[in-house]
Each structure stands twice: as structure tokens, then as C-alpha cells.
Design an enzyme around this catalytic site. Structure first.
Site, PDB file in Angstrom:
ATOM      1  N   GLY A  97     -12.194  20.852 -27.286  1.00 19.07           N
ATOM      2  CA  GLY A  97     -12.199  22.136 -27.965  1.00 19.07           C
ATOM      3  C   GLY A  97     -13.572  22.625 -28.346  1.00 19.07           C
ATOM      4  O   GLY A  97     -13.757  23.816 -28.624  1.00 19.07           O
ATOM      5  N   LYS A 118     -21.629  18.411 -27.227  1.00 18.90           N
ATOM      6  CA  LYS A 118     -20.727  18.782 -28.320  1.00 18.90           C
ATOM      7  C   LYS A 118     -21.281  20.001 -29.054  1.00 18.90           C
ATOM      8  O   LYS A 118     -22.475  20.076 -29.330  1.00 18.90           O
ATOM      9  CB  LYS A 118     -20.569  17.625 -29.295  1.00 18.90           C
ATOM     10  N   ASP A 130     -13.938  27.855 -33.364  1.00 20.45           N
ATOM     11  CA  ASP A 130     -15.110  28.517 -32.789  1.00 20.45           C
ATOM     12  C   ASP A 130     -15.822  27.673 -31.738  1.00 20.45           C
ATOM     13  O   ASP A 130     -16.757  28.134 -31.096  1.00 20.45           O
ATOM     14  CB  ASP A 130     -16.097  28.931 -33.889  1.00 20.45           C
ATOM     15  N   GLY A 131     -15.387  26.415 -31.574  1.00 17.72           N
ATOM     16  CA  GLY A 131     -15.995  25.587 -30.545  1.00 17.72           C
ATOM     17  C   GLY A 131     -17.383  25.076 -30.884  1.00 17.72           C
ATOM     18  O   GLY A 131     -18.056  24.506 -30.016  1.00 17.72           O
ATOM     19  N   ARG A 181     -24.288  13.653 -26.030  1.00 17.62           N
ATOM     20  CA  ARG A 181     -23.938  12.242 -26.100  1.00 17.62           C
ATOM     21  C   ARG A 181     -23.680  11.688 -24.700  1.00 17.62           C
ATOM     22  O   ARG A 181     -23.351  12.425 -23.763  1.00 17.62           O
ATOM     23  CB  ARG A 181     -22.737  12.006 -27.007  1.00 17.62           C
ATOM     24  N   ASP A 257      -6.303  10.040 -29.464  1.00 20.06           N
ATOM     25  CA  ASP A 257      -7.233  10.821 -28.643  1.00 20.06           C
ATOM     26  C   ASP A 257      -8.689  10.507 -28.966  1.00 20.06           C
ATOM     27  O   ASP A 257      -9.592  10.967 -28.262  1.00 20.06           O
ATOM     28  CB  ASP A 257      -6.970  12.318 -28.813  1.00 20.06           C
ATOM     29  N   ASN A 258      -8.931   9.714 -30.005  1.00 11.94           N
ATOM     30  CA  ASN A 258     -10.290   9.300 -30.345  1.00 11.94           C
ATOM     31  C   ASN A 258     -10.570   7.857 -29.914  1.00 11.94           C
ATOM     32  O   ASN A 258     -11.562   7.271 -30.341  1.00 11.94           O
ATOM     33  CB  ASN A 258     -10.532   9.420 -31.854  1.00 11.94           C
ATOM     34  N   ASP A 267     -16.128   9.349 -30.884  1.00  8.66           N
ATOM     35  CA  ASP A 267     -15.710  10.504 -31.696  1.00  8.66           C
ATOM     36  C   ASP A 267     -15.878  10.245 -33.186  1.00  8.66           C
ATOM     37  O   ASP A 267     -14.922  10.010 -33.923  1.00  8.66           O
ATOM     38  CB  ASP A 267     -14.264  10.892 -31.387  1.00  8.66           C
TER      39      ASP A 267
END
Length: 491
Positions: A97, A118, A130-131, A181, A257-258, A267
Site C-alpha cells: 500500500g 517504502k 496516502d501511500g 530496504r 503478512d509481516n 516490516d
């Protein structure tokens, strides 16, 4: 780096294997540039993973590339799709996202490194956000990635942080930043969950084949490659979580998901290293139930591995997956006890070692004993003198005296000379710890435009075991206010 020949930025070799899987796995998205980009910090050791000359960080092109203003001609910027369990609840569609996989770099040693940016702006998976990333979260992840690596704990790496004047709103108005990263792969448990729960089993098989050929080639030599892959993931996570627990690292958001399929720390959000030892410590102030407390990290890792196992049921028998899952806790306990023996300066295994460790932690609980400094100070003198100097840290003096007697007797069994004992213990017990208050001080300076504190902190933490002249301020116990900072998922 030996005879390594360092490269310029323009000489990177891209081989974008994940992008070639197609649009079912990721979406082509270009980064959104940030305004007035300014380089905050770089990691020279991370740059050399790409064979890059650290001097390249001083070039204008470096900042332009990592602020989203331009891309390499052979990069393929993609936002990955995945799902996952967040705080125990399944979220059917997550994805990158606010991050983009810019591409995969193949270095001269034959290693692949994902370049993941990121804070690169909105993607189809931003879910109304907002990403963007903010400077404080970018600095925190940079410091954690590089510090864990310096400790010997597997983690994604951080190459640089870029600040900007682009405004974003969180709890307050802040400025956007970007973090570049590195990791050999950004595939998560949640990638497998997404294709399993959407019943896209052909794509699930494609993903599995990609992961096996790219990251687990040794599993392909086994009679059941998928079962061998899962066993390796279990083994790696058992060792990873043992290192977290031994060194007092709290991740804070262990959603599936992490979790990386490589068994690396991944993450970073509201993480923390324990100051005073507290087995129930919750580092994420959004974690109302304590699901991701320090003591829960072991069962949650097992829970997440079970979630991954569920996604592999089209290819591996359930009973076989269960048998492999059952290996996790014994493997974890073996790794953890070995690490704690090292931290205590014990060079052999003996009956009663586990109880010795458990009794120490029970005595620490509620006594406001600094977890990291205790082990460092324990190695500064012969065992008898060391425990005498630490005695007043504890509330239960009778209990500590009994433990100290047992520890000194146990230590004597190994027969290490004092100098050798100190050398061995200092090699595994850091003097410098990434404490939240140190990170916060560096962040506040950076937000005012002064990047020297974060650079100095990073330099000190890059050698956490070595006593560095003039850096005593970084080896102190935290002030009371520093023990109670509230860190959220947006941090």
C-alpha cells in the site's frame, strides 16, 4: 569486502524474476516523487551488498533515484498483492500500500537483492491511504534493520532514508520520507494465503515454484519439495524467534503478512528492545489485548506458521504439515537455551541450565533490572564479583543470592579464565542497545533538519559489542520518561 570491485549506481544489473510472474502477482506502479528530497542517512555495509561504492551516496543521482524522481532503465517497479491475518482476523486483500518493489539486483557474488522503496506513494492496494511514510517511521526501520544485522539477528537491510518537504497527516502534520530496504525476497506468508483463500491454486503453484527455484533450491532436491520448503521455514523461524527472545526484541505487529518466508525480521513498526525486563511488555500501544506482547511472540510465531501450513494444504498432506509444525517449539527451545547459555558465559550444556535461566528471568520480573546491561555487567568481572555487584538490582535478595550461588557453581564447571570469560561474554552481550528514547532523540533532531544524531547513533549501533571511546552516553540506562514512550503502528 576483500578484492570486491565497487560499482557506480548506473552499473547495477537487474533481473526481475518476481515481475515476470505477471499481473496476477503484482501491479506495475511508478513511484510518486517527493518534494525537495534530502539524504538523511545511508548504510555503507548495505550498499556493498549491491557492490556499490559508498561514495555514490554523495551524488545527486543517488538521492534522485531513491526519492522516486527517476528509475533505472531495467528496473520494473511493481506493487505486490497479498493478504494475511491481522491481529488474528483474516484480511482478504492487503498488498503493497505504500511500498514498491523497484526490481531485483543481481550482484557479482550471484546474490539477488530486492530493492524495495517504502513511502513511494499510492498503489491499487493503498486502501484509501496516502501511500506515504513519514520521517520518524523511516528512521526507526533504518535503525532497527541495521542494528539487528549487527547483533547477528536475520533482518531485512536498510540502504538509505530520504527526507522531503512533502506534507502528510498522521496524528499531526509531518513530512514524507522514503526508505530503501533490501532483502533477498519480499514474499510473505500472506502471499500464499491470498492465492489459497481466493482459490487461485494455479497461481499458488506458480508462486510456490518461484519461491522454491529462487530461494529454496535445496528443497527441490528432496522427494517432496513443498514439504521440505515448509520444514525449512519452520526451522528458520524457530531460530529467528529464539534470537528475538534472547535479545529482548519485541516486534509489535506479528501479523502473518509481516512474516517473511525467509525467516528474517521484517516490516518494522512499533518495535522495542526491552529496557527493564518484563515478559508481558507490549510495545504497540494499539495492541489492546496484548496479542503481540513479548511473551506471546513464541506462540504467535507458531500460529502464523500454522496459517502458512493451511495455505500449503493443496500440496502437502495435513498430517505431514502438523508433524512439521510440532518441530517448532522443541527447535525454538534448543536455540533459545543455547543463546542464553552464551549470554551467561556458559560454554557447555548441563542439566538444570533451563531452570537456571528461568529462575533468573523470574527474579528480574518486577525488579526493574535492565535486561541488556545485566548481561553485559555480568561479564565484566569474574562470576563471584559480578553477581555481588548486581545484587542490589533485585527485590528478592534471598532468591537472588540462591541463584547467584548456583550460577557461580555452574560457571565454575566450565573453568574459563576471567579474561577469556569476559571476552566470550562481551562478544554476545551488546554494550549499546537501540532504545526507543535514543531513536526518539535522533528523530526529533532529524525533524528539525539536523541529521548528525541519527548518523552517530547508527555508527555506534553498527558495533554494538565493542566499547567505543566517547560514546558512554549511548550505554546508559534509559531515563524514566524513556521507558514509557508510546509507539504506534504509524511509528
Amino acid at each position: 569486502m576483500g578484492c570486491q570491485i565497487l560499482k557506480r549506481l548506473t552499473e547495477l544489473t537487474f533481473d526481475n524474476r518476481f515481475a515476470r510472474l505477471g499481473d496476477a502477482f503484482s501491479t506495475a506502479v511508478l513511484p510518486e516523487p517527493i518534494e525537495q528530497p534530502r539524504l538523511v542517512i545511508t548504510s555503507p555495509s548495505a550498499m556493498t551488498l549491491l557492490d556499490l561504492d559508498p561514495a555514490e551516496a554523495q551524488t545527486p543521482e543517488f538521492t534522485q533515484l531513491f526519492a522516486g524522481h527517476k528509475l533505472w532503465s531495467t528496473a520494473e517497479s511493481r506493487a505486490m498483492v497479498y493478504s494475511g491475518h491481522q491481529f488474528g482476523q483474516y484480511n482478504p486483500r492487503l498488498g503493497d500500500g505504500r511500498g514498491l518493489l523497484l526490481g531485483e539486483v543481481l550482484n557479482d557474488a550471484g546474490d539477488y537483492w530486492d530493492l524495495h522503496l517504502k513511502g513511494a506513494g499510492q498503489t491499487p492496494y493503498s486502501r484509501g491511504a496516502d501511500g506515504r511514510a513519514v520521517l520518524r517511521s523511516s528512521i526507526r526501520e533504518f535503525l532497527a534493520s541495521e542494528y539487528l544485522h549487527a547483533l547477528g539477528i536475520p533482518a531485512s537491510r536498510a540502504l538509505c532514508v530520504t527526507a522531503s518537504s512533502t506534507p502528510v497527516w498522521r496524528e499531526r502534520k509531518e513530512n514524507a520520507a522514503m526508505l530503501l530496504r533490501l532483502a533477498p525476497s519480499h514474499v510473505r506468508f500472506g502471499h500464499f494465503e491470498y492465492f489459497f483463500y481466493t482459490k487461485q491454486h494455479d497461481q499458488l503453484k506458480t508462486l510456490l515454484d518461484h519461491v522454491l527455484s529462487s530461494h529454496f533450491p535445496e528443497a527441490l532436491q528432496q522427494s517432496e519439495p513443498t514439504a521440505a520448503f515448509f520444514r525449512t521455514v519452520v526451522e528458520r523461524n524457530a531460530e529467528l524467534i529464539a534470537k528475538w527472545q534472547a535479545y529482548g526484541f519485541c516486534h509489535g505487529v506479528m501479523n502473518s503478512d509481516n512474516m517473511s518466508i525467509l525467516g528474517i525480521t521484517f516490516d518494522f513498526g512499533p518495535y522495542a528492545f526491552l529496557d527493564d525486563f518484563d515478559a508481558q511488555h507490549i510495545c504497540n500501544h494499539s495492541d489492546d489485548t496484548g496479542r503481540y506482547s513479548f511473551s506471546n511472540q513464541v506462540p504467535i510465531a507458531h500460529w502464523n506458521l500454522a496459517a502458512l501450513a493451511q495455505a500449503l494444504t493443496p500440496f502437502v498432506a495435513v498430517e505431514q504439515l502438523r508433524e512439521t509444525l510440532d518441530l517448532f517449539l522443541p527447535l525454538y527451545q534448543t536455540h533459545y537455551l543455547d543463546l542464553m547459555r552464551r549470554r551467561l558465559g556458559l560454554t557447555s550444556a548441563a542439566d538444570g541450565d533451563q531452570q537456571l535461566v528461568e529462575r533468573l528471568l523470574q527474579l528480574m520480573q518486577g525488579s526493574a533490572v535492565d535486561y541488556s546491561l545485566f548481561f553485559r555487567r555480568l561479564g565484566e568481572q569474574p562470576a563471584e564479583q559480578a553477581v555481588a555487584g548486581l545484587r542490589d538490582e533485585f527485590i528478592d535478595l534471598a532468591g537472588f543470592d540462591q541463584w547467584a550461588n548456583d550460577y557461580c557453581a555452574r560457571s565454575a564447571l566450565d573453568g574459563l579464565l576471567p579474561d577469556k570469560r569476559q571476552l566470550r561474554m562481551h562478544a554476545v552481550n551488546p554494550l549499546y542497545v537501540l532504545r526507543n528514547y535514543l531513536a526518539q532523540q535522533a528523530i526529533e533532531a532529524a525533524e528539525s533538519g539536523d541529521y548528525s544524531p541519527v548518523r552517530e547513533l547508527h555508527a555506534v549501533l553498527s558495533q554494538p559489542f565493542a566499547d567505543q571511546p566517547g560514546m558512554q552516553a549511548y550505554a546508559q540506562r534509559p531515563p524514566q520518561w524513556g521507558k514509557h514512550l508510546e509507539i504506534s503502528c504509524s511509528s
